[in-house]
Design a protein around this motif. Structure first.
Motif, PDB file in Angstrom:
ATOM      1  N   PRO A  98       7.811   8.511  -8.351  1.00  0.00           N
ATOM      2  CA  PRO A  98       7.432   7.440  -7.418  1.00  0.00           C
ATOM      3  C   PRO A  98       8.675   6.851  -6.762  1.00  0.00           C
ATOM      4  O   PRO A  98       9.678   6.584  -7.430  1.00  0.00           O
ATOM      5  N   SER A  99       8.616   6.632  -5.457  1.00  0.00           N
ATOM      6  CA  SER A  99       9.747   6.050  -4.741  1.00  0.00           C
ATOM      7  C   SER A  99       9.758   4.540  -4.948  1.00  0.00           C
ATOM      8  O   SER A  99       8.742   3.941  -5.328  1.00  0.00           O
ATOM      9  N   PRO A 100      10.914   3.883  -4.691  1.00  0.00           N
ATOM     10  CA  PRO A 100      10.947   2.415  -4.783  1.00  0.00           C
ATOM     11  C   PRO A 100       9.882   1.750  -3.923  1.00  0.00           C
ATOM     12  O   PRO A 100       9.235   0.788  -4.342  1.00  0.00           O
ATOM     13  N   GLY A 101       9.690   2.280  -2.704  1.00  0.00           N
ATOM     14  CA  GLY A 101       8.692   1.700  -1.824  1.00  0.00           C
ATOM     15  C   GLY A 101       7.277   1.846  -2.374  1.00  0.00           C
ATOM     16  O   GLY A 101       6.450   0.935  -2.252  1.00  0.00           O
ATOM     17  N   THR A 102       6.994   2.998  -2.976  1.00  0.00           N
ATOM     18  CA  THR A 102       5.674   3.222  -3.574  1.00  0.00           C
ATOM     19  C   THR A 102       5.434   2.255  -4.722  1.00  0.00           C
ATOM     20  O   THR A 102       4.346   1.679  -4.859  1.00  0.00           O
ATOM     21  N   ILE A 103       6.456   2.066  -5.561  1.00  0.00           N
ATOM     22  CA  ILE A 103       6.324   1.150  -6.704  1.00  0.00           C
ATOM     23  C   ILE A 103       6.039  -0.266  -6.221  1.00  0.00           C
ATOM     24  O   ILE A 103       5.128  -0.944  -6.710  1.00  0.00           O
TER      25      ILE A 103
ATOM     26  N   GLU B 153       1.313 -10.553   0.924  1.00  0.00           N
ATOM     27  CA  GLU B 153       0.813  -9.771   2.049  1.00  0.00           C
ATOM     28  C   GLU B 153       1.123  -8.295   1.844  1.00  0.00           C
ATOM     29  O   GLU B 153       1.966  -7.918   1.027  1.00  0.00           O
ATOM     30  N   THR B 154       0.420  -7.449   2.562  1.00  0.00           N
ATOM     31  CA  THR B 154       0.574  -6.007   2.419  1.00  0.00           C
ATOM     32  C   THR B 154       2.031  -5.582   2.577  1.00  0.00           C
ATOM     33  O   THR B 154       2.713  -5.997   3.520  1.00  0.00           O
ATOM     34  N   PHE B 155       2.497  -4.761   1.632  1.00  0.00           N
ATOM     35  CA  PHE B 155       3.889  -4.321   1.629  1.00  0.00           C
ATOM     36  C   PHE B 155       3.971  -2.922   2.224  1.00  0.00           C
ATOM     37  O   PHE B 155       3.242  -2.008   1.798  1.00  0.00           O
ATOM     38  N   ASP B 156       4.871  -2.747   3.172  1.00  0.00           N
ATOM     39  CA  ASP B 156       5.050  -1.444   3.830  1.00  0.00           C
ATOM     40  C   ASP B 156       6.052  -0.615   3.029  1.00  0.00           C
ATOM     41  O   ASP B 156       7.263  -0.687   3.254  1.00  0.00           O
ATOM     42  N   GLY B 157       5.549   0.160   2.092  1.00  0.00           N
ATOM     43  CA  GLY B 157       6.415   0.953   1.221  1.00  0.00           C
ATOM     44  C   GLY B 157       7.169   2.040   1.963  1.00  0.00           C
ATOM     45  O   GLY B 157       8.320   2.325   1.660  1.00  0.00           O
ATOM     46  N   ARG B 158       6.525   2.659   2.940  1.00  0.00           N
ATOM     47  CA  ARG B 158       7.185   3.734   3.683  1.00  0.00           C
ATOM     48  C   ARG B 158       8.387   3.200   4.457  1.00  0.00           C
ATOM     49  O   ARG B 158       9.463   3.806   4.452  1.00  0.00           O
TER      50      ARG B 158
ATOM     51  N   ARG C 199       4.888  -1.213  -3.258  1.00  0.00           N
ATOM     52  CA  ARG C 199       3.597  -1.253  -2.558  1.00  0.00           C
ATOM     53  C   ARG C 199       2.443  -1.409  -3.548  1.00  0.00           C
ATOM     54  O   ARG C 199       1.545  -2.235  -3.354  1.00  0.00           O
ATOM     55  N   ASP C 200       2.472  -0.596  -4.621  1.00  0.00           N
ATOM     56  CA  ASP C 200       1.356  -0.623  -5.567  1.00  0.00           C
ATOM     57  C   ASP C 200       1.324  -1.916  -6.381  1.00  0.00           C
ATOM     58  O   ASP C 200       0.254  -2.435  -6.701  1.00  0.00           O
ATOM     59  N   ILE C 201       2.500  -2.449  -6.707  1.00  0.00           N
ATOM     60  CA  ILE C 201       2.533  -3.701  -7.461  1.00  0.00           C
ATOM     61  C   ILE C 201       2.031  -4.862  -6.605  1.00  0.00           C
ATOM     62  O   ILE C 201       1.209  -5.674  -7.038  1.00  0.00           O
ATOM     63  N   THR C 202       2.510  -4.945  -5.364  1.00  0.00           N
ATOM     64  CA  THR C 202       2.103  -6.048  -4.499  1.00  0.00           C
ATOM     65  C   THR C 202       0.636  -5.943  -4.097  1.00  0.00           C
ATOM     66  O   THR C 202      -0.010  -6.956  -3.813  1.00  0.00           O
ATOM     67  N   ALA C 203       0.086  -4.726  -4.080  1.00  0.00           N
ATOM     68  CA  ALA C 203      -1.323  -4.552  -3.717  1.00  0.00           C
ATOM     69  C   ALA C 203      -2.249  -5.220  -4.728  1.00  0.00           C
ATOM     70  O   ALA C 203      -3.390  -5.568  -4.396  1.00  0.00           O
ATOM     71  N   ARG C 204      -1.746  -5.412  -5.942  1.00  0.00           N
ATOM     72  CA  ARG C 204      -2.566  -6.045  -6.983  1.00  0.00           C
ATOM     73  C   ARG C 204      -2.454  -7.571  -6.953  1.00  0.00           C
ATOM     74  O   ARG C 204      -3.114  -8.255  -7.724  1.00  0.00           O
ATOM     75  N   ASN C 205      -1.584  -8.082  -6.090  1.00  0.00           N
ATOM     76  CA  ASN C 205      -1.369  -9.521  -6.006  1.00  0.00           C
ATOM     77  C   ASN C 205      -1.929 -10.040  -4.682  1.00  0.00           C
ATOM     78  O   ASN C 205      -1.362  -9.802  -3.610  1.00  0.00           O
ATOM     79  N   VAL C 206      -3.046 -10.737  -4.744  1.00  0.00           N
ATOM     80  CA  VAL C 206      -3.704 -11.192  -3.515  1.00  0.00           C
ATOM     81  C   VAL C 206      -2.879 -12.232  -2.765  1.00  0.00           C
ATOM     82  O   VAL C 206      -3.116 -12.498  -1.584  1.00  0.00           O
ATOM     83  N   ALA C 207      -1.900 -12.832  -3.470  1.00  0.00           N
ATOM     84  CA  ALA C 207      -1.084 -13.869  -2.834  1.00  0.00           C
ATOM     85  C   ALA C 207       0.042 -13.273  -1.999  1.00  0.00           C
ATOM     86  O   ALA C 207       0.740 -13.988  -1.283  1.00  0.00           O
TER      87      ALA C 207
END
Length: 211
Positions: A174-179, A191-196, A181-189
């Motif tokens: 997993p890339s840093p951006g993927t990690i 905003e969407t993180f652009d991992g790419r 992105r997936d962690i922030t996706a679980r936090n509704v507080a």
């Protein structure tokens, strides 16, 4: 499970009945001699262990070989270069100055362990000794050495750490951006993180902020 838990020194002695080899004791000294200084000078990387009110921390430190300076037999000097500014290690040292260091040398099986106490200095004269690429470190860690000893090569040999054929293709992890992105996706507080976008910008950002 609990019936087999090691819970005392007697339990530990029973599980490890073989006596310690004399060399395991002889190799530990309370200062940096010429041999240990040579290992430190050859190392571009060490791991720093600290403890503080919020728990333990283990942090990587790396630079060109020799970035850790042996000022004298009882003192090491370490410039603190740019990082993520979490400052976990430095905050711990302010509360508890005990530290542990594990040095690695590429191609060498033995590692070097240093235990001691540390303080953080912003002395301009001290900072100027570690200028790199026209930039000064934010601080210098002054380590007062209490114990130094080398660790035998078994762990590095078992891991085949320096075997180029054992290197992992970074693309398979997993890339840093993927990690992020997936962690922030679980936090509704959050905003969407652009991992790419993060991954695309990361190599240039690392290069530009090394010092």
């Amino acid at each position: 499970m609990s019936d087999h838990r090691i819970a005392s020194l007697d339990d530990l002695a029973h599980a490890y009945p073989n006596p310690m080899a004399p060399a395991s004791l002889f190799k530990e000294i309370d200062h940096v001699d010429a041999n240990y200084a040579a290992l430190i000078a050859a190392s571009p990387f060490f791991v720093l262990a600290t403890v503080g009110p919020e728990g333990l921390d283990c942090s990587p430190r790396g630079d060109l070989p020799g970035f850790v300076t042996v000022r004298d037999a009882k003192t090491l000097l370490i410039p603190d270069r740019k990082g993520n500014n979490r400052l976990d290690s430095l905050k711990n040292i302010l509360f508890d100055d005990r530290i542990g260091m594990l040095f690695l040398i590429p191609g060498c099986g033995e590692t070097l362990r240093v235990n001691g106490r540390a303080e953080i200095s912003c002395d301009p004269e001290l900072l100027s000794q570690f200028e790199m690429a026209g930039k000064l470190p934010a601080s210098v860690m002054v380590v007062h050495v209490e114990a130094v000893y080398f660790q035998c090569s078994r762990a590095v040999v078992r891991a085949e750490l320096w075997n180029p054929e054992r290197q992992v293709d970074r693309r398979n992890l997993p890339s840093p951006g993927t990690i992020l992105r997936d962690i922030t996706a679980r936090n509704v507080a959050v905003e969407t993180f652009d991992g790419r976008a993060y991954d695309e910008a990361l190599p240039g950002r690392v290069k530009a902020t090394l010092y």
